[in-house]
Design a protein around this motif. Structure first.
Motif, PDB file in Angstrom:
ATOM      1  N   GLU A  96      10.804  28.888   6.884  1.00  0.00           N
ATOM      2  CA  GLU A  96      11.121  27.512   6.499  1.00  0.00           C
ATOM      3  C   GLU A  96      12.158  27.476   5.383  1.00  0.00           C
ATOM      4  O   GLU A  96      13.036  26.615   5.368  1.00  0.00           O
ATOM      5  N   ARG A  97      12.064  28.427   4.454  1.00  0.00           N
ATOM      6  CA  ARG A  97      13.077  28.521   3.395  1.00  0.00           C
ATOM      7  C   ARG A  97      14.460  28.717   4.003  1.00  0.00           C
ATOM      8  O   ARG A  97      15.442  28.076   3.592  1.00  0.00           O
ATOM      9  N   GLY A  98      14.551  29.590   4.994  1.00  0.00           N
ATOM     10  CA  GLY A  98      15.831  29.835   5.654  1.00  0.00           C
ATOM     11  C   GLY A  98      16.370  28.609   6.356  1.00  0.00           C
ATOM     12  O   GLY A  98      17.576  28.319   6.290  1.00  0.00           O
ATOM     13  N   LEU A  99      15.493  27.855   7.026  1.00  0.00           N
ATOM     14  CA  LEU A  99      15.924  26.629   7.705  1.00  0.00           C
ATOM     15  C   LEU A  99      16.484  25.619   6.713  1.00  0.00           C
ATOM     16  O   LEU A  99      17.520  24.992   6.955  1.00  0.00           O
ATOM     17  N   LEU A 100      15.803  25.446   5.593  1.00  0.00           N
ATOM     18  CA  LEU A 100      16.256  24.491   4.584  1.00  0.00           C
ATOM     19  C   LEU A 100      17.590  24.904   3.971  1.00  0.00           C
ATOM     20  O   LEU A 100      18.471  24.077   3.747  1.00  0.00           O
ATOM     21  N   LEU A 101      17.736  26.198   3.710  1.00  0.00           N
ATOM     22  CA  LEU A 101      18.967  26.701   3.103  1.00  0.00           C
ATOM     23  C   LEU A 101      20.170  26.582   4.039  1.00  0.00           C
ATOM     24  O   LEU A 101      21.281  26.269   3.603  1.00  0.00           O
ATOM     25  N   SER A 373      -5.510  26.484   8.458  1.00  0.00           N
ATOM     26  CA  SER A 373      -4.718  27.674   8.160  1.00  0.00           C
ATOM     27  C   SER A 373      -5.000  28.025   6.707  1.00  0.00           C
ATOM     28  O   SER A 373      -5.694  27.304   6.005  1.00  0.00           O
ATOM     29  N   ARG A 374      -4.436  29.133   6.230  1.00  0.00           N
ATOM     30  CA  ARG A 374      -4.664  29.514   4.837  1.00  0.00           C
ATOM     31  C   ARG A 374      -4.049  28.505   3.873  1.00  0.00           C
ATOM     32  O   ARG A 374      -4.470  28.387   2.741  1.00  0.00           O
ATOM     33  N   GLU A 375      -3.036  27.775   4.350  1.00  0.00           N
ATOM     34  CA  GLU A 375      -2.299  26.922   3.449  1.00  0.00           C
ATOM     35  C   GLU A 375      -2.585  25.439   3.619  1.00  0.00           C
ATOM     36  O   GLU A 375      -2.451  24.671   2.694  1.00  0.00           O
ATOM     37  N   HIS A 376      -2.938  24.996   4.813  1.00  0.00           N
ATOM     38  CA  HIS A 376      -3.198  23.571   4.990  1.00  0.00           C
ATOM     39  C   HIS A 376      -4.240  23.357   6.075  1.00  0.00           C
ATOM     40  O   HIS A 376      -4.514  24.241   6.877  1.00  0.00           O
ATOM     41  N   THR A 377      -4.823  22.169   6.063  1.00  0.00           N
ATOM     42  CA  THR A 377      -5.882  21.827   7.001  1.00  0.00           C
ATOM     43  C   THR A 377      -5.596  20.463   7.605  1.00  0.00           C
ATOM     44  O   THR A 377      -5.210  19.527   6.905  1.00  0.00           O
ATOM     45  N   VAL A 378      -5.790  20.355   8.928  1.00  0.00           N
ATOM     46  CA  VAL A 378      -5.759  19.075   9.622  1.00  0.00           C
ATOM     47  C   VAL A 378      -7.132  18.859  10.232  1.00  0.00           C
ATOM     48  O   VAL A 378      -7.662  19.752  10.892  1.00  0.00           O
ATOM     49  N   THR A 379      -7.724  17.709  10.004  1.00  0.00           N
ATOM     50  CA  THR A 379      -9.053  17.457  10.535  1.00  0.00           C
ATOM     51  C   THR A 379      -9.205  16.003  10.950  1.00  0.00           C
ATOM     52  O   THR A 379      -8.477  15.131  10.463  1.00  0.00           O
ATOM     53  N   GLN A 380     -10.147  15.765  11.836  1.00  0.00           N
ATOM     54  CA  GLN A 380     -10.444  14.389  12.242  1.00  0.00           C
ATOM     55  C   GLN A 380     -11.385  13.751  11.242  1.00  0.00           C
ATOM     56  O   GLN A 380     -12.395  14.326  10.865  1.00  0.00           O
ATOM     57  N   ILE A 381     -11.039  12.544  10.819  1.00  0.00           N
ATOM     58  CA  ILE A 381     -11.917  11.764   9.950  1.00  0.00           C
ATOM     59  C   ILE A 381     -12.834  10.902  10.800  1.00  0.00           C
ATOM     60  O   ILE A 381     -14.043  10.824  10.587  1.00  0.00           O
ATOM     61  N   ALA A 382     -12.231  10.256  11.784  1.00  0.00           N
ATOM     62  CA  ALA A 382     -12.935   9.433  12.764  1.00  0.00           C
ATOM     63  C   ALA A 382     -12.037   9.390  13.991  1.00  0.00           C
ATOM     64  O   ALA A 382     -10.840   9.690  13.889  1.00  0.00           O
ATOM     65  N   PRO A 383     -12.562   9.052  15.165  1.00  0.00           N
ATOM     66  CA  PRO A 383     -11.673   8.923  16.324  1.00  0.00           C
ATOM     67  C   PRO A 383     -10.516   7.977  16.000  1.00  0.00           C
ATOM     68  O   PRO A 383     -10.724   6.870  15.503  1.00  0.00           O
ATOM     69  N   GLY A 384      -9.288   8.458  16.203  1.00  0.00           N
ATOM     70  CA  GLY A 384      -8.119   7.632  15.904  1.00  0.00           C
ATOM     71  C   GLY A 384      -7.567   7.818  14.510  1.00  0.00           C
ATOM     72  O   GLY A 384      -6.560   7.209  14.153  1.00  0.00           O
ATOM     73  N   MET A 385      -8.186   8.686  13.702  1.00  0.00           N
ATOM     74  CA  MET A 385      -7.692   8.914  12.345  1.00  0.00           C
ATOM     75  C   MET A 385      -7.921  10.363  11.943  1.00  0.00           C
ATOM     76  O   MET A 385      -9.004  10.914  12.128  1.00  0.00           O
ATOM     77  N   ILE A 388      -4.550  15.414   6.677  1.00  0.00           N
ATOM     78  CA  ILE A 388      -3.942  16.716   6.417  1.00  0.00           C
ATOM     79  C   ILE A 388      -3.809  16.881   4.911  1.00  0.00           C
ATOM     80  O   ILE A 388      -3.458  15.930   4.199  1.00  0.00           O
ATOM     81  N   ALA A 389      -4.115  18.059   4.437  1.00  0.00           N
ATOM     82  CA  ALA A 389      -3.994  18.327   2.999  1.00  0.00           C
ATOM     83  C   ALA A 389      -3.790  19.816   2.794  1.00  0.00           C
ATOM     84  O   ALA A 389      -3.959  20.623   3.703  1.00  0.00           O
ATOM     85  N   GLY A 390      -3.446  20.172   1.560  1.00  0.00           N
ATOM     86  CA  GLY A 390      -3.150  21.552   1.221  1.00  0.00           C
ATOM     87  C   GLY A 390      -1.683  21.850   1.446  1.00  0.00           C
ATOM     88  O   GLY A 390      -0.841  20.957   1.445  1.00  0.00           O
ATOM     89  N   GLY A 391      -1.369  23.128   1.654  1.00  0.00           N
ATOM     90  CA  GLY A 391       0.011  23.515   1.901  1.00  0.00           C
ATOM     91  C   GLY A 391       0.865  23.441   0.642  1.00  0.00           C
ATOM     92  O   GLY A 391       0.374  23.307  -0.469  1.00  0.00           O
ATOM     93  N   LYS A 392       2.162  23.544   0.855  1.00  0.00           N
ATOM     94  CA  LYS A 392       3.096  23.465  -0.264  1.00  0.00           C
ATOM     95  C   LYS A 392       4.407  22.877   0.220  1.00  0.00           C
ATOM     96  O   LYS A 392       4.653  22.763   1.431  1.00  0.00           O
ATOM     97  N   LEU A 393       5.235  22.520  -0.706  1.00  0.00           N
ATOM     98  CA  LEU A 393       6.483  21.850  -0.386  1.00  0.00           C
ATOM     99  C   LEU A 393       7.297  22.632   0.643  1.00  0.00           C
ATOM    100  O   LEU A 393       7.835  22.056   1.581  1.00  0.00           O
ATOM    101  N   THR A 394       7.375  23.939   0.500  1.00  0.00           N
ATOM    102  CA  THR A 394       8.215  24.750   1.378  1.00  0.00           C
ATOM    103  C   THR A 394       7.849  24.590   2.849  1.00  0.00           C
ATOM    104  O   THR A 394       8.730  24.581   3.716  1.00  0.00           O
ATOM    105  N   THR A 395       6.570  24.457   3.135  1.00  0.00           N
ATOM    106  CA  THR A 395       6.121  24.443   4.530  1.00  0.00           C
ATOM    107  C   THR A 395       5.806  23.026   5.025  1.00  0.00           C
ATOM    108  O   THR A 395       5.054  22.861   5.980  1.00  0.00           O
ATOM    109  N   TYR A 396       6.391  22.027   4.405  1.00  0.00           N
ATOM    110  CA  TYR A 396       6.107  20.645   4.803  1.00  0.00           C
ATOM    111  C   TYR A 396       6.394  20.414   6.289  1.00  0.00           C
ATOM    112  O   TYR A 396       5.691  19.649   6.962  1.00  0.00           O
TER     113      TYR A 396
END
Length: 582
Positions: A96-101, A373-385, A388-396
């Motif tokens: 991702e760093r390479g893509l941004l650069l 993943s080690r850096e971020h998590t995506v989870t269902q809160i309720a059907p339709g919602m 995502i949290a965690g991660g860092k700016l580089t891997t947005y």
């Protein structure tokens, strides 16, 4: 010559915001509604819009209002993660760093050298060389056989002193120089939002989520929101809502489901800024400390030094550096610096909160709906919602792709992400703009430092800045109390980058909040004059904007004398805000 990608659709201003708010609250509804306008939410908006989805994004504050404007301002692979054997994580970040650069944001993201001081001449150099060598190799592989930054270099003690004359003689025996990259984090977010808008995303800042709407089957079908600029309440129909609110994640998801989603703990990181000429060096420094890491990062006019990593349980809207935080960073920096820093050298401080997360599932519920993943998590809160949290700016960008894939489910295969090839505003035609550097400088009488400043802010959109100056020559005049910025920088922030208030300019566009001891207060009246004409403010509004910002400056100054988070945060919590959420 103007950038061909710069269209009115990518303008962010009061009028575009009002149109977006009306469009997202119409009967048609949206495919994806994103809550949270930090780097993750902005990345999701771009990913969803470029897949052809009707996309809306809102934030209760300005764009990059939270963590995304208070980072270490680095785009990095995470060298220290290699020592934890997190190879996949590092490889992903380096790609991702390479893509941004090279592709998506070369005007904003710049290669940055760092010295890694060595204390043991043989053993430490050997294993550090292996680690950094792996770092370089993984970056080379991620960029498909291209070097996006220079490879490591080894220096003797004498050689390292030539690069960093101000390092203490007794703290190192030599050094290895490696490269990562730096970025103005808030500008990255704003350019992401603008690019998403250019592809059709509906973007409205200072819109608060007040409730999540479900049908009689318990599926989320929309949101109730409040326009904080007008006080208007409205509803947004949405096929799926993505919660990307960082440290506000639990607060947001509780509107849909009390006992599911992500549990987020906040960790505070602070940084100090000192003048560029205060530290004699041509490279940054990176080293480990007992409690965190220490970055000494050079920018054009200042050094950013940090960071801390401490648990935080106070008001998440108002983290601030305490006296103890500041002293800790000074002490760690002075372990390395021969010409030791004092509090009198500090021209700015800032604090941000990292969201530290873990799954929080209802008893008896299945964990299969969670992608971790080690850096971020995506989870269902309720059907339709989902959240995502965690991660860092580089891997947005990767986080955004995962979030939209999760929202689309099986249909994601038919609508894959295309953001690897999407250039942000300012990137298209950037090389051509750089080639015109000397010509532009000659016409306007600007030196090389000014040109670097402008090109790294705007890229090819420098031509839009020049168009403003052609219309009104006074905009080429530097700000009286901050000559590093032009009056045109202020107008650009309002007309094209969505600034609605004085604090939006000073904190996240011109960013004098960071690099002046008075946090830009001495320039406030001149900036208000420029903003007022564009936004049609009356005298009472002008005074309110000035008073509000002045109260913030005074509150932070008082907070920096406190030793605890609770005492420090109290000063900001009691300060007035530009809009009320009552």
């Amino acid at each position: 010559m103007r950038s061909t990608h710069f269209t009115q659709a990518s303008y962010l201003n009061k009028e575009s915001r009002d149109r977006a708010f009306q469009a997202m609250t119409d009967d048609e509804g949206v495919d994806i509604l994103i809550i949270g306008g930090g780097v993750t939410g902005a990345g999701i908006a771009l990913d969803a819009a470029t897949r052809g989805l009707r996309t809306a994004i809102i934030d209760q504050g300005d764009w990059a209002n939270g963590t995304s404007s208070w980072s270490s301002k680095l785009v990095h692979g995470g060298l220290r993660y290699l020592y934890n054997l997190d190879f996949k994580l590092v490889a992903e970040a380096l790609k991702e760093r390479g893509l941004l650069l090279e592709k998506t944001a070369p005007h904003l993201v710049k290669a940055q050298p760092f010295l890694w001081p060595l204390k043991m001449p043989v053993i430490e150099r050997a294993y550090s060389a292996v680690g950094i060598g792996m770092y370089d190799t993984m970056a080379f592989a991620g960029a498909r056989g291209r070097h996006t930054v220079p490879a490591q270099k080894h220096f003797t003690k004498k050689g390292a002193k030539k690069i960093f004359p101000d390092i203490k003689n007794d703290v190192f025996t030599g050094a290895i120089q490696f490269y990562d990259a730096r970025v103005d984090d808030a500008r990255l977010v704003i350019d992401l939002i603008r690019t998403a808008a250019g592809y059709g995303a509906l973007a409205a800042s200072r819109v608060e989520l007040t409730n999540v709407v479900k049908n009689n089957l318990g599926t989320v079908v929309g949101a109730e929101v409040r326009n904080l600029e007008t006080g208007e309440n409205a509803s947004i129909k949405a096929k799926h809502i993505i919660n990307a609110t960082g440290v506000w994640t639990e607060e947001t998801e509780s509107l849909a489901q009390e006992d599911a989603g992500l549990e987020v703990l906040a960790s505070k990181g602070i940084h100090i800024l000192v003048p560029r000429d205060r530290v004699k060096a041509t490279s940054g420094i990176f080293t480990m400390t007992e409690k965190s890491v220490l970055f000494v990062i050079p920018w054009q006019r200042y050094w950013i030094i940090g960071t801390t990593d401490t648990p935080y349980t106070e008001d998440i809207n108002n983290p601030v550096a305490t006296a103890d935080d500041i002293q800790y960073v000074l002490d760690e920096a002075n372990r390395l610096l021969a010409n030791e820093l004092t509090k009198d050298d500090i021209i700015g401080t800032y604090a941000g909160l990292r969201p530290l997360l873990q799954p929080k599932l209802k008893e008896g519920s299945e964990s299969s709906s969670t992608k971790v993943s080690r850096e971020h998590t995506v989870t269902q809160i309720a059907p339709g919602m989902s959240a995502i949290a965690g991660g860092k700016l580089t891997t947005y960008r990767v986080m955004a792709e995962d979030a939209v894939d999760f929202a689309l489910g099986e249909t994601a295969k038919a609508r894959p992400s295309v953001t690897e090839s999407i250039e942000l505003v300012g990137a298209t035609g950037y090389s051509a703009a750089e080639a015109q550097r000397a010509k532009i400088a000659q016409i306007h009488g600007w030196n090389d430092e000014r040109m670097t400043h402008l090109l790294e802010r705007y890229g090819s959109d420098i031509h839009e800045l020049l168009a403003l100056i052609e219309e009104d020559g006074s905009l080429a005049t530097p700000l009286a109390h901050a000559p590093q910025f032009l009056r045109a920088d202020v107008l650009f922030g309002v007309r094209f980058e969505g600034a609605l208030h004085l604090e939006d300019i000073l904190i996240r566009r011109v960013r004098l909040d960071l690099e002046q001891r008075d946090r830009g207060l001495s320039s406030a009246e001149e900036i208000i004059e420029i903003m007022s004409e564009e936004l049609g403010w009356d005298a009472a509004t002008e005074q309110h904007e000035l008073d509000t910002y002045k109260a913030r400056v005074e509150a932070i100054a008082a907070a920096e004398n406190e030793t605890t988070d609770s005492a420090a945060t109290g000063h900001l919590s009691n300060a007035q805000t530009v809009v009320s959420r009552a």
